[in-house]
Motif scaffolding. Structure first.
Motif, PDB file in Angstrom:
ATOM      1  N   ILE A  40      10.252  10.426   7.562  1.00 19.06           N
ATOM      2  CA  ILE A  40      10.546   9.194   6.844  1.00 19.06           C
ATOM      3  C   ILE A  40       9.846   9.261   5.486  1.00 19.06           C
ATOM      4  O   ILE A  40       8.705   9.716   5.384  1.00 19.06           O
ATOM      5  N   ASP A  41      10.519   8.809   4.451  1.00 23.91           N
ATOM      6  CA  ASP A  41       9.882   8.822   3.140  1.00 23.91           C
ATOM      7  C   ASP A  41       8.580   8.021   3.206  1.00 23.91           C
ATOM      8  O   ASP A  41       8.573   6.870   3.683  1.00 23.91           O
ATOM      9  N   PRO A  42       7.458   8.602   2.768  1.00 21.42           N
ATOM     10  CA  PRO A  42       6.164   7.916   2.908  1.00 21.42           C
ATOM     11  C   PRO A  42       6.085   6.588   2.180  1.00 21.42           C
ATOM     12  O   PRO A  42       5.244   5.744   2.519  1.00 21.42           O
ATOM     13  N   HIS A  43       6.946   6.355   1.207  1.00 21.70           N
ATOM     14  CA  HIS A  43       6.965   5.060   0.540  1.00 21.70           C
ATOM     15  C   HIS A  43       7.725   4.012   1.359  1.00 21.70           C
ATOM     16  O   HIS A  43       7.676   2.822   1.037  1.00 21.70           O
ATOM     17  N   PHE A  44       8.414   4.460   2.403  1.00 23.22           N
ATOM     18  CA  PHE A  44       9.111   3.548   3.317  1.00 23.22           C
ATOM     19  C   PHE A  44       8.323   3.306   4.597  1.00 23.22           C
ATOM     20  O   PHE A  44       8.534   2.298   5.269  1.00 23.22           O
ATOM     21  N   GLY A  45       7.479   4.235   5.001  1.00 18.77           N
ATOM     22  CA  GLY A  45       6.766   4.129   6.262  1.00 18.77           C
ATOM     23  C   GLY A  45       6.676   5.476   6.932  1.00 18.77           C
ATOM     24  O   GLY A  45       6.602   6.515   6.273  1.00 18.77           O
ATOM     25  N   GLY A  80      10.421  -1.459  -2.079  1.00 18.95           N
ATOM     26  CA  GLY A  80      10.943  -1.851  -0.776  1.00 18.95           C
ATOM     27  C   GLY A  80      10.603  -0.825   0.293  1.00 18.95           C
ATOM     28  O   GLY A  80      10.453   0.363   0.007  1.00 18.95           O
ATOM     29  N   ASP A  81      10.482  -1.284   1.546  1.00 22.74           N
ATOM     30  CA  ASP A  81      10.085  -0.373   2.628  1.00 22.74           C
ATOM     31  C   ASP A  81      10.604  -0.895   3.969  1.00 22.74           C
ATOM     32  O   ASP A  81      11.201  -1.982   4.053  1.00 22.74           O
ATOM     33  N   LEU A  82      10.363  -0.119   5.028  1.00 24.41           N
ATOM     34  CA  LEU A  82      10.855  -0.493   6.356  1.00 24.41           C
ATOM     35  C   LEU A  82      10.092  -1.674   6.938  1.00 24.41           C
ATOM     36  O   LEU A  82      10.660  -2.487   7.669  1.00 24.41           O
ATOM     37  N   GLU A  83       8.800  -1.766   6.634  1.00 21.92           N
ATOM     38  CA  GLU A  83       8.036  -2.925   7.097  1.00 21.92           C
ATOM     39  C   GLU A  83       8.640  -4.203   6.526  1.00 21.92           C
ATOM     40  O   GLU A  83       8.666  -5.252   7.192  1.00 21.92           O
ATOM     41  N   GLY A  84       9.141  -4.133   5.304  1.00 26.89           N
ATOM     42  CA  GLY A  84       9.793  -5.290   4.709  1.00 26.89           C
ATOM     43  C   GLY A  84      11.020  -5.719   5.503  1.00 26.89           C
ATOM     44  O   GLY A  84      11.299  -6.921   5.658  1.00 26.89           O
ATOM     45  N   VAL A  85      11.782  -4.752   6.015  1.00 28.48           N
ATOM     46  CA  VAL A  85      12.949  -5.085   6.831  1.00 28.48           C
ATOM     47  C   VAL A  85      12.502  -5.741   8.134  1.00 28.48           C
ATOM     48  O   VAL A  85      13.095  -6.740   8.583  1.00 28.48           O
ATOM     49  N   ILE A  86      11.459  -5.204   8.753  1.00 29.83           N
ATOM     50  CA  ILE A  86      10.949  -5.787  10.000  1.00 29.83           C
ATOM     51  C   ILE A  86      10.588  -7.255   9.784  1.00 29.83           C
ATOM     52  O   ILE A  86      10.920  -8.128  10.605  1.00 29.83           O
ATOM     53  N   GLN A  87       9.947  -7.532   8.674  1.00 28.05           N
ATOM     54  CA  GLN A  87       9.526  -8.904   8.398  1.00 28.05           C
ATOM     55  C   GLN A  87      10.696  -9.843   8.141  1.00 28.05           C
ATOM     56  O   GLN A  87      10.549 -11.067   8.266  1.00 28.05           O
ATOM     57  N   LYS A  88      11.848  -9.294   7.794  1.00 24.71           N
ATOM     58  CA  LYS A  88      13.014 -10.121   7.489  1.00 24.71           C
ATOM     59  C   LYS A  88      14.087 -10.082   8.579  1.00 24.71           C
ATOM     60  O   LYS A  88      15.198 -10.594   8.370  1.00 24.71           O
ATOM     61  N   ASP A  91       0.819  -1.218   0.000  1.00 25.80           N
ATOM     62  CA  ASP A  91       0.000   0.000   0.000  1.00 25.80           C
ATOM     63  C   ASP A  91       0.855   1.271   0.000  1.00 25.80           C
ATOM     64  O   ASP A  91       0.373   2.340  -0.371  1.00 25.80           O
ATOM     65  N   LEU A  92       2.105   1.146   0.424  1.00 27.62           N
ATOM     66  CA  LEU A  92       2.993   2.313   0.472  1.00 27.62           C
ATOM     67  C   LEU A  92       3.743   2.539  -0.832  1.00 27.62           C
ATOM     68  O   LEU A  92       4.378   3.589  -1.014  1.00 27.62           O
ATOM     69  N   SER A  93       3.694   1.567  -1.722  1.00 29.80           N
ATOM     70  CA  SER A  93       4.527   1.639  -2.923  1.00 29.80           C
ATOM     71  C   SER A  93       4.142   2.829  -3.797  1.00 29.80           C
ATOM     72  O   SER A  93       2.957   3.153  -3.931  1.00 29.80           O
ATOM     73  N   PRO A  94       5.114   3.487  -4.409  1.00 29.53           N
ATOM     74  CA  PRO A  94       4.804   4.596  -5.321  1.00 29.53           C
ATOM     75  C   PRO A  94       4.117   4.092  -6.581  1.00 29.53           C
ATOM     76  O   PRO A  94       4.148   2.895  -6.896  1.00 29.53           O
ATOM     77  N   PRO A 112      19.872   6.157   2.939  1.00 26.96           N
ATOM     78  CA  PRO A 112      18.916   7.143   3.473  1.00 26.96           C
ATOM     79  C   PRO A 112      17.459   6.682   3.406  1.00 26.96           C
ATOM     80  O   PRO A 112      17.027   6.047   2.431  1.00 26.96           O
ATOM     81  N   ILE A 113      16.730   7.056   4.452  1.00 22.96           N
ATOM     82  CA  ILE A 113      15.318   6.682   4.537  1.00 22.96           C
ATOM     83  C   ILE A 113      14.415   7.905   4.660  1.00 22.96           C
ATOM     84  O   ILE A 113      13.200   7.756   4.815  1.00 22.96           O
ATOM     85  N   PHE A 114      14.981   9.122   4.571  1.00 26.27           N
ATOM     86  CA  PHE A 114      14.172  10.329   4.717  1.00 26.27           C
ATOM     87  C   PHE A 114      13.557  10.722   3.374  1.00 26.27           C
ATOM     88  O   PHE A 114      14.011  10.302   2.307  1.00 26.27           O
ATOM     89  N   GLU A 115      12.526  11.530   3.437  1.00 30.37           N
ATOM     90  CA  GLU A 115      11.761  11.864   2.245  1.00 30.37           C
ATOM     91  C   GLU A 115      12.659  12.455   1.161  1.00 30.37           C
ATOM     92  O   GLU A 115      13.435  13.381   1.405  1.00 30.37           O
ATOM     93  N   ALA A 116      12.531  11.906  -0.045  1.00 31.16           N
ATOM     94  CA  ALA A 116      13.323  12.361  -1.183  1.00 31.16           C
ATOM     95  C   ALA A 116      12.634  11.893  -2.453  1.00 31.16           C
ATOM     96  O   ALA A 116      11.812  10.970  -2.445  1.00 31.16           O
ATOM     97  N   ALA A 117      12.994  12.525  -3.566  1.00 33.21           N
ATOM     98  CA  ALA A 117      12.324  12.224  -4.838  1.00 33.21           C
ATOM     99  C   ALA A 117      12.858  10.965  -5.503  1.00 33.21           C
ATOM    100  O   ALA A 117      12.145  10.301  -6.251  1.00 33.21           O
TER     101      ALA A 117
END
Length: 566
Positions: A212-217, A170-178, A149-152, A194-199
Motif C-alpha cells: 500500500i502506498d505509505p501515504h495512504f496507509g 487523502g488516505d485510507l484512514e480518511g475513508v474509514i472515518q467517512k 502524519d502520513l501526508s507527503p 489505485p492504492i499501491f505504492e507509486a510516485a
C-alpha cells in the motif's frame, strides 16, 4: 425485403445460454421491413414419420435503432441440443434464413444453425450481489485526510485547485472515518482508484504491487477498511494496473541499469539493447515514458501479476478488481486472471475498463462487466439536450442488443469518473439536468456508480479539474442535492431497476414513456409539460412534479414515476 440486412450467428450476443435449460436467440432485420420472425427449432436426433420434428417459436421485436429491428426469443430444447432456422415473413414475401444463406422455399434449405449443447460451464454467471450494489468511486488522494502524519512533504491546502502533480494528503484512514457518511447516503460498494505504492498522486504508475502506498496507509489499514466496510454492508473493489507499470517499478529500473543483460528485459517491449527514455524506445501506455507496458505473455510477468491478484483477495478479503486499460492486455492473460480470482473468491467481481464495444471480453471466460461508457454518453446527451427522445430510445435499444441480458444486469454504469469532466460541468451547471441524468442512471438495469462529490454538487473539467479535494464543509455543500440523491438511492434499493430489461419505451409529444412494473414519464426538454392522469388511479412515488387532480405538471428536465393504486 432487404435480405442483406438479415443477420444471426449462433454465438456471442446472438445466441447464448440464459440458464442450463434455456437459450436466448436473437435476430436482426432492416427497420420496418419484416412483419414476423419464426424460429423453427428441433433436436438434431429426433426423427419421426420420415422427418425431423420442429417446433415454431415466435420472436418478439425487442427494439429498433435508426436502421435495424432487433428480435429475441427464449428456446428451451428438451435435450439441451438445438438445430434451428428462421422463417422471416415480410409484407410482400417470406424467406428462410440459415447458416447456409437465404432461401425462398423451405425444402431447398441447407445448413441449419446449430447450438450443439447447453453446457453448464458456458452459462454466464456473474456475482449475484453486483446487480443490487450502488457504487461510490473514490480517488483516495482527494477524499479525506484521516492521518496527517502520513501526508507527503509539500501538501497543498485541501481546497486548492488541483494540478497533475501536487498532493493534498487523502488516505485510507480518511475513508474509514467517512464510512458512516457513505452508509447514510445509501452506498453499498466502494471502488478505489489505485492504492499501491507509486510516485504520482493518481497511482496509475505502480512501483510496488504488493505494498500500500505509505501515504495512504499499510496492509493493516486496508484490512481494517475492508472489515469496517463489510460490517456496513459495503463491498470493496480495487484498481489493478496490469497493462503497464510505473517508471520506478524495480524490474524496469533494473532494465534501465543493465539493458538487455537484465533478467527483466523481456518483461517489457523494448526495441533496442539499451533503454532510451526520451523519446522512449519501449512500448508504453499512450506515449507516457513513465508507464512502460508490461509483456503479459511472458510467463514470469503473468505469474507475478496473477499472484498479486490472489494476494490482495486472500490477505484483505477484497471483493473485486477493476482492470485499467483492459483492452490492451492479451485475452489469454485475462482468462488466467479469471481462473485465479474466481478460485480465490468465487463471487469476486471482475470489471474491465473498456470504452468501446466489449463483447470479446464478455463471453464468460474473462470479465463480468465493463465500464459502460456508451450508456454514460447516451444519458448525458439526453440530459444535455444533445439528442432527442427518439434518438435516445434507438441508441438504448442498440446498446441492449450489443450484449447478452445477463451482462447488462451487472454492467458498471456511471456518469463520470476520474477520467472525465464532472457531470455538473458537462451539463452546463444546471442541477435540473444533473438530477435527470442521475435519475436515468439509478433506475436503469446494472450496477450504478456515483463519483465522489457529485452528491454535493462538485464541479470540474477533465483531469485534473475532476480530481478536486472532496468538500466536507457543510456550508459549501449542496445539501439539497445530497438529500435528493439519498432519496433516489433509497428508491433504487427498494424498487430495483425500472428499465433496461425489456419494458415498453416510446416517445410521444417530446416526452419519454417507460411502461413496466411502474410508469415513468420523462420531460427531457426545457419547457413545462402537462400530462393527463392515466385512466387507472395512480400515485406519484418519485418525482418533483405538481398534480392538480387531473393532470401532472412536469417541469423542464423533470420526471415522475407513477404506480397504480391498489
Amino acid at each position: 425485403m432487404e435480405v442483406t440486412s438479415l443477420y444471426h450467428q449462433p454465438k456471442n450476443h446472438y445466441a447464448y445460454p440464459l440458464t442450463t435449460e434455456t437459450v436466448h436467440l436473437r435476430f436482426q432485420s432492416k427497420k420496418g421491413d419484416v412483419e414476423t420472425v419464426l424460429i423453427h427449432a428441433k433436436d438434431p436426433f429426433t426423427w419421426e414419420e420420415g422427418g425431423w420434428v420442429s417446433v415454431p417459436i415466435s420472436m418478439t421485436k425487442i427494439g429498433s435503432d435508426e436502421w435495424l429491428d432487433y428480435w429475441q426469443a427464449d428456446v428451451s430444447p428438451p435435450f439441451r441440443r438445438l438445430e434451428y432456422h428462421f422463417e422471416v415473413k415480410g409484407y410482400e414475401k417470406s424467406v428462410y434464413f440459415t447458416e447456409g444463406g437465404v432461401f425462398l422455399e423451405e425444402h431447398h434449405m441447407r445448413d441449419p444453425f446449430k447450438f450443439p449443447f447447453i453446457n453448464e460451464a458456458d452459462v454466464f454467471t456473474p456475482p449475484r450481489w453486483v446487480k443490487n450494489t450502488v457504487w461510490y468511486q473514490i480517488f483516495p488522494e482527494r477524499f479525506y485526510n484521516g492521518n496527517p502524519d502520513l501526508s507527503p512533504d509539500g501538501v497543498v491546502p485541501w481546497d486548492s485547485e488541483p494540478t497533475p502533480d501536487h498532493f493534498m494528503g487523502g488516505d485510507l484512514e480518511g475513508v474509514i472515518q467517512k464510512l458512516d457518511y457513505l452508509k447514510e447516503l445509501g452506498i453499498t460498494g466502494l471502488y478505489f482508484c489505485p492504492i499501491f505504492e507509486a510516485a504520482s498522486n493518481h497511482k496509475y504508475d505502480t512501483t510496488d504491487y504488493k505494498k500500500i502506498d505509505p501515504h495512504f496507509g499499510d496492509t493493516e489499514t486496508l484490512r481494517t477498511l475492508v472489515q469496517e466496510a463489510h460490517k456496513r454492508g459495503m463491498r470493496i473493489m480495487l484498481d489493478a494496473v496490469f497493462n503497464h507499470s510505473g517508471y520506478y517499478f524495480p524490474p524496469f529500473q533494473d532494465v534501465l541499469k543493465n539493458g538487455k543483460a537484465s533478467l527483466y528485459y523481456d518483461w517489457f517491449y523494448i526495441q533496442d539493447e539499451s533503454v532510451v527514455t526520451d523519446p522512449p524506445n519501449y512500448d508504453t501506455f499512450a506515449f507516457t515514458g513513465m508507464m512502460p507496458k508490461l509483456r503479459t505473455s511472458n510467463p514470469e510477468v503473468r505469474d507475478y501479476l496473477l499472484e498479486v491478484a490472489r494476494y490482495w483477495i486472500e490477505t484483505c478479503d477484497i471483493d473485486g478488481w477493476r482492470l485499467d486499460v483492459a483492452n490492451e492486455v492479451d485475452h489469454a492473460f485475462w482468462r488466467d486472471f479469471r481462473r485465479v480470482v474466481k478460485g480465490a473468491k468465487p463471487d469476486a467481481y471482475i470489471l474491465g475498463e473498456i470504452w468501446h464495444n466489449s463483447m470479446p471480453w464478455l463471453r464468460g471466460d474473462q470479465f463480468d462487466a465493463v465500464m459502460n461508457y456508451p450508456f454514460t454518453n447516451l444519458v448525458l446527451d439526453l440530459a444535455g439536450s444533445a439528442t432527442d427522445g427518439e434518438s435516445f430510445i434507438q441508441r438504448l435499444h442498440k446498446l441492449r442488443f450489443s450484449y447478452p441480458d445477463p451482462v447488462h444486469a451487472v454492467s458498471f454504469n456511471m456518469l463520470g469518473s476520474h477520467d472525465t469532466e464532472r457531470v455538473l460541468t458537462r451539463l452546463h451547471h444546471d442541477k435540473r439536468r444533473v438530477k435527470l441524468a442521475y435519475f436515468l442512471l439509478l433506475t436503469y438495469t446494472g450496477s450504478p456508480c456515483v463519483y465522489y462529490g457529485d452528491e454535493i454538487g462538485m464541479h470540474g473539467y477533465n483531469d485534473p479539474g475532476c480530481r478536486k479535494g472532496m468538500i466536507w464543509a457543510e456550508e459549501k455543500q449542496d445539501r439539497e442535492m445530497r438529500d435528493w440523491m439519498t432519496a433516489l438511492i433509497r428508491f433504487r434499493a427498494y424498487n430495483g431497476p425500472l428499465y433496461g430489461q425489456g419494458e415498453r419505451i416510446y416517445e410521444n409529444g417530446g416526452l419519454l414513456y417507460i411502461e413496466g412494473s411502474k410508469t415513468i414519464i420523462i420531460n427531457p426538454t426545457d419547457h413545462h409539460r402537462v400530462v393527463a392522469s392515466p385512466e387507472k388511479r395512480t400515485k406519484n412515488v418519485f418525482g418533483e412534479v405538481h398534480y392538480d387532480g387531473i393532470s401532472f405538471h412536469i417541469p423542464p428536465f423533470g420526471f415522475v414515476v407513477l404506480e397504480e393504486e391498489k
